[in-house]
Scaffold this active site. Structure first.
Site, PDB file in Angstrom:
ATOM      1  N   THR B 146      -3.979   7.449   1.756  1.00  0.00           N
ATOM      2  CA  THR B 146      -3.521   6.186   1.434  1.00  0.00           C
ATOM      3  C   THR B 146      -2.132   5.766   2.218  1.00  0.00           C
ATOM      4  OG1 THR B 146      -3.061   6.393  -0.541  1.00  0.00           O
ATOM      5  CG2 THR B 146      -4.742   5.284  -0.235  1.00  0.00           C
ATOM      6  N   LYS B 168      -6.097  13.683  -1.895  1.00  0.00           N
ATOM      7  CA  LYS B 168      -5.177  12.620  -1.495  1.00  0.00           C
ATOM      8  C   LYS B 168      -4.059  12.153  -2.648  1.00  0.00           C
ATOM      9  CE  LYS B 168      -5.143   8.701  -2.059  1.00  0.00           C
ATOM     10  NZ  LYS B 168      -4.629   7.737  -3.078  1.00  0.00           N
ATOM     11  N   THR B 179      -4.785   6.358  -7.251  1.00  0.00           N
ATOM     12  CA  THR B 179      -5.714   7.536  -7.478  1.00  0.00           C
ATOM     13  C   THR B 179      -5.236   8.916  -6.819  1.00  0.00           C
ATOM     14  OG1 THR B 179      -7.664   6.270  -7.754  1.00  0.00           O
ATOM     15  CG2 THR B 179      -7.865   8.416  -6.777  1.00  0.00           C
ATOM     16  N   GLU B 259       5.433   9.517  -3.119  1.00  0.00           N
ATOM     17  CA  GLU B 259       5.917   8.319  -2.370  1.00  0.00           C
ATOM     18  C   GLU B 259       7.436   8.371  -2.757  1.00  0.00           C
ATOM     19  OE1 GLU B 259       3.723   5.306  -4.098  1.00  0.00           O
ATOM     20  OE2 GLU B 259       2.652   4.964  -2.253  1.00  0.00           O
ATOM     21  N   ASN B 378       6.932   0.790  -4.435  1.00  0.00           N
ATOM     22  CA  ASN B 378       5.993   0.197  -5.502  1.00  0.00           C
ATOM     23  C   ASN B 378       6.232  -1.501  -6.015  1.00  0.00           C
ATOM     24  OD1 ASN B 378       4.196   2.562  -6.214  1.00  0.00           O
ATOM     25  ND2 ASN B 378       6.353   3.560  -6.590  1.00  0.00           N
ATOM     26  N   THR B 383       2.165  -7.169  -2.374  1.00  0.00           N
ATOM     27  CA  THR B 383       2.649  -8.463  -1.676  1.00  0.00           C
ATOM     28  C   THR B 383       2.960  -8.410  -0.344  1.00  0.00           C
ATOM     29  OG1 THR B 383       4.862  -7.950  -2.128  1.00  0.00           O
ATOM     30  CG2 THR B 383       3.693  -9.051  -4.066  1.00  0.00           C
TER      31      THR B 383
END
EC number: 2.3.1.35
Lengths: 383, 383
Positions: B146, B168, B179, B259, B378, B383
């Site tokens: 992702t 992942k 996930t 991230e 995040n 959006t």
């Protein structure tokens, strides 16, 4: 309209040089009686600051004549030397006022892990005892500020008595600055049991439900002092209700001034099997960084609310949950409901409602969003 | 060096249009046997995604022939329609492979609260079953990414058998993307009890101790499939040890690709009365936003570590705690120790050691810092 509004109290605030900015940093509030009934609630953190360790002893007899507060240093994790600094400041206040040190509560706020400058604190206490007055509440409220952008004060009038209060910071809203400090005064004539019962009930429904970043401060103190100077003895229920109003008002002022926050978030959990279940779900949502960053991004991300609820033991059926943002039920029965496009999160106030459909109890938790400014402020604080 | 390295497995990955980017988004891993023993660990979140609800049923008999995975959508909180999508994809895979749908595990990752595009998923499954090969592990690993910046794969060789894996994400590192998915393959000949015991032991010491933002994902799945194709039956202890190495390697790859993170933080809690106490303290520190923002600011703020420890029930004396950053003991006995100036937090790896002085047990938790980039990523995700 502050801690010196109720009869029987004097207060003051001075700049003693504990803050590098030179702003006021030492405050004193004195109860001139006739009563010296007091009650306090301290942080539940097991690693407590020295002033909390001291003040817990002071409050063992549920009496206090004065509280001395400083900003510019939390005196936390400073070992025996730090405890001696707290003790010495209580002794100094007691000597100046002609009372016992065991009647002097001490509160500190600021950086953790550094010794307070005892000479500066001593000179501040010398100075503030000379400045005590029946209109000194404002100065005291200013002297306890850390990153607060404004001082926080309130007064409520009862039938023949008054309750006043001041607060600083932070608390769980921004414990980087170590502490939420609250001093509440009243001229009601109440006994120690009434004072303690009322304070516990009021804090439980207000300050305990502020949960901005999930961190628990080392110095949090809420102190109530009752002078009895009004000669009025309210019913316990009446006193508790007014005290709860005072605490609610101060809590909302704290919420609205949280560091770096752009949204004040109210999380109401409805139709829970028990109030504890409602609180557990509300706190789990309030502590979800993913939920809090989503609100910062003005994104009504209800999936993150369900994911947070799912970490609790509260009674509910995951497939039955409803969630609303500002009254728009965008999640129904655990799946997409009304259109997300109907939700506007541009205003500071955000209301989240979670319907557990598992009973009749409810509870509300208040929190803030997690912002870039929060990260900046809390990463830069001590460096 | 991936899930198709052990004998008996084929895999593939294709782009089916579930991702707006057009990148690969459907993966399939097939166990051609002779054995179909499998074990799985799923998220402990009570609000689970539809693929988890389905796969828990599949795994009831501890057997599986295939796992189909998609990125581009978590199929979470999508109600009965979402469950039907999961079920249909398992049926489709089963039909193509000539096996039963009850032998097909399903994993999904991506946005929560939106229906998957069933037509796109169907075409992806059609395509991937045509591309299955003994060298398709790499393609499968890419199709489950992702926001991962690189695919995560590993192989370890035992005596006569091998274990391969792909992962992942994300997981608790960045559950915005719903996930952590892990698929592990082995050609060892093991029974279901051995597989389950080994997987539980390995995940407990690895993935369960990754705790980046305290959030618990809705889709987390770790699946182990054993083909038995090597004909080698290792001792349970030997198999568990190698599987733990595989899981540790994948966990560290996840940590290093979290991230927005700028620091990988290892929190070792020593001399605890129990391992659970050590874990409780480690997790409390890992979940403190104040601690995590401090590390982002390269600030060795040990006071925030004590404050986090103080929220736990672990056995320790607050006045006895020692804390080190990168081996420099800047807190001793709950007070300032060696100079903070000796600590350099400029490197990505940060080691925190907390000595509880309450026993002989220890545990390690891995986490990341809380950064401006984390908040940006995040807050902007959906959006």
């Amino acid at each position: 309209m502050t801690v010196t509004t109720p009869r029987g109290f004097r207060a003051g605030g001075v700049a003693a040089g504990l803050k590098a900015s030179g702003r006021p940093d030492v405050a004193l509030v004195v109860n001139d009686g006739p009563s010296d009934v007091a009650a306090a609630v301290f942080t539940a953190n097991r690693c407590k600051a020295n002033p909390v360790l001291w003040s817990e002893q002071v409050m063992a007899d549920r009496r206090a004549r004065a509280v001395v507060l400083n900003s510019g240093g939390a005196n936390c994790y400073t070992g025996p030397q730090g405890f001696q600094t707290t003790h010495a400041s209580a002794e100094l206040v007691a000597g100046k006022l002609g009372i016992g040190a065991v009647d002097v509560v001490v509160c500190s706020t600021g950086l953790i892990g550094e010794q307070l400058d005892r000479a500066a604190l001593t000179s501040g206490i010398d100075a503030v005892t000379e400045r005590l007055s029946g209109s000194g509440g404002e100065a005291a409220a200013e002297a306890i500020m850390t990153t607060d952008t404004r001082s926080k004060q309130v007064v409520r009038q009862g039938s023949g008595f008054a309750i006043g209060g001041m607060a600083k910071g932070a608390g769980m809203l921004a414990p980087a600055l170590a502490t939420m400090l609250v001093v509440i005064t009243t001229d009601a004539e109440i006994d120690a049991d009434t004072a303690e019962g009322a304070l516990r009930a009021a804090t439980r429904a207000t300050f305990d439900r502020l949960d901005s970043d999930g961190c628990m401060s080392t110095n949090d103190t809420v102190l109530l002092m009752a002078s009895g100077a009004s000669g009025t003895s309210p019913e316990a229920g009446e006193f508790t209700a007014l005290l709860t109003e005072v605490c609610h008002d101060l809590a909302q002022q704290l919420l609205g001034d949280a560091e770096g926050a752009e949204h004040d978030i109210t999380i109401e959990v409805r139709n829970a099997a028990t109030e504890d279940d409602a609180l557990a779900v509300g706190r789990a949502v309030a502590r979800s960084n993913l939920f809090k960053t989503a609100v910062y991004g003005k994104d009504p991300n209800w999936g993150r609310i369900l994911a947070a609820a799912g970490t609790t033991e509260a009674a509910f059926d995951p497939g039955a949950l409803d969630v609303a943002f500002n009254g728009v039920w965008i999640c129904r029965d655990g799946a997409p409901g009304d259109s997300r496009d109907k939700v506007d999160l541009s205003a500071r106030a955000v209301e989240v409602t979670v319907d557990l459909k598992a009973g009749t109890e409810s509870a509300t938790i208040w929190t803030n969003d997690l912002t870039v400014a929060y990260v900046h402020e809390n990463s830069a604080y001590s460096t």
